[in-house]
Design an enzyme around this catalytic site. Structure first.
Site, mmCIF file in Angstrom:
data_model
loop_
_atom_site.group_PDB
_atom_site.id
_atom_site.type_symbol
_atom_site.label_atom_id
_atom_site.label_comp_id
_atom_site.label_asym_id
_atom_site.label_seq_id
_atom_site.Cartn_x
_atom_site.Cartn_y
_atom_site.Cartn_z
ATOM 1 N N CYS A 81 0.857 -1.179 0.000
ATOM 2 C CA CYS A 81 0.000 0.000 0.000
ATOM 3 C C CYS A 81 0.897 1.234 0.000
ATOM 4 O O CYS A 81 1.750 1.380 0.885
ATOM 5 C CB CYS A 81 -0.860 -0.020 1.263
ATOM 6 S SG CYS A 81 -1.784 1.490 1.533
ATOM 7 N N CYS A 196 -1.217 3.702 -6.243
ATOM 8 C CA CYS A 196 -2.072 3.071 -5.230
ATOM 9 C C CYS A 196 -2.293 1.658 -5.736
ATOM 10 O O CYS A 196 -2.614 1.458 -6.915
ATOM 11 C CB CYS A 196 -3.402 3.806 -5.105
ATOM 12 S SG CYS A 196 -4.657 2.896 -4.169
HETATM 13 N N1 DGL Z 1 -4.079 0.508 -1.652
HETATM 14 C C1 DGL Z 1 -3.727 1.710 -0.953
HETATM 15 C C2 DGL Z 1 -2.518 2.374 -1.615
HETATM 16 O O1 DGL Z 1 -1.740 1.722 -2.293
HETATM 17 C C3 DGL Z 1 -4.738 2.768 -0.655
HETATM 18 C C4 DGL Z 1 -6.187 2.527 -0.471
HETATM 19 C C5 DGL Z 1 -6.790 3.320 0.678
HETATM 20 O O2 DGL Z 1 -7.023 4.534 0.571
HETATM 21 O O3 DGL Z 1 -6.994 2.690 1.706
HETATM 22 O O4 DGL Z 1 -2.290 3.533 -1.448
#
Ligand code: DGL
Length: 269
Positions: A81, A196
């Site tokens: 993430c 993301c």
């Molecule tokens: N998957 C997360 C990222 O790579 C973000 C998603 C969220 O806002 O929770 O930033």
């Protein structure tokens, strides 16, 4: 050294995201490490990370990884993430010194190396675009480019809806990606960094709704290679695995739809 050594080898690689996004990293990691065991943690109780206040999210992540490391004794942890990695990697390494952490941070360097027009956009959560970490990546690697940071409030949730319900509002996708498309002196954006981990699930819709073709940069494969490179050399996985790959939800027992989705990614929830 519980579970360590060539003989023991069922210590998993632990991956965490706020939702389904990290599965884009998991699927690439599986290609390179088919015999490895994975534990995929969905911090659904904390979703979306993009809107959290920084200090509170950092504390949550340090405490959560503490519990997960104790429960699963992983070989390595992957913060799958960008929103969490750009905020908490240093704090996680300081709090858990014996553990290897691999992060996912915006692929600004490769974008700067590849762009022809010099106009690069970084599509991320509002959290990631405001991080000092992200600004530092730009100053370090992309001073010769014009980088547009686009913080999307809705895309991660749209990706969740798409994965769980099979539906995505294409007009909403178009609206969220629109600020990525910039023109200047006859040049136009030619690379959009997917910063993301949720976004690669929507890349075909993004392609369809884009005003002109661009290169959508998904770093998942590079992250998978990085994970492979940091694993201790003596740790050979057993084949077949003795324990199944797991999906763990922080919000409590997942419903049938979530369990089915995880099952589709080879994870027992
Ligand atoms: N998957 C997360 C990222 O790579 C973000 C998603 C969220 O806002 O929770 O930033």
């Amino acid at each position: 050294m519980s579970g360590g050594g060539g003989m023991g080898g069922e210590r998993p690689i632990l991956m965490l995201d706020s939702g389904v996004g990290g599965l884009t990293v998991l699927r690439e990691a599986r290609v390179l490490m088919p015999d490895r065991r994975f534990v995929y943690v969905v911090d659904d109780a904390g979703f979306p990370y993009g809107n959290w206040e920084e200090e509170a999210l950092r504390e949550r992540l340090v405490a959560l990884f503490g519990r997960l490391i104790e429960d699963h004794d992983p070989l390595a942890c992957v913060v799958a993430c960008n929103t969490a990695s750009t905020l908490a990697l240093d704090a996680l390494r300081a709090a858990h010194p014996g553990m290897t952490f691999v992060g996912t941070v915006p692929a600004i360097k490769p974008a700067a190396e590849r762009t022809r027009s010099g106009l690069v956009s970084v599509l991320a959560t509002p959290g990631t675009v405001k991080r000092q970490y992200t600004r530092d990546l730009i100053t370090q690697w992309a001073t010769k480019c014009e980088v547009t940071l686009v913080g999307s409030v809705a895309l991660a949730a749209l990706a969740e809806a798409y994965m769980y319900r099979g539906f995505v509002d294409e007009a909403a996708v178009r609206e969220e990606i629109a600020p990525c498309f910039v023109t200047a002196d006859g040049r136009r954006t030619d690379i959009v960094v997917l910063a993301c981990t949720h976004y690669p699930f929507l890349v075909n819709r993004m392609r369809k709704m884009a005003p002109w073709p661009v290169d959508w940069l998904d770093p998942a494969e590079a992250i998978a290679r990085r994970i492979l490179s940091v694993l201790p050399p003596g740790e050979t996985p057993e084949e077949p695995k003795r324990h199944p790959d797991l999906a763990v939800f922080t919000g409590g027992a997942p419903d049938a739809v979530a369990r089915r989705l995880m099952h589709g990614f080879g994870l027992t929830a």
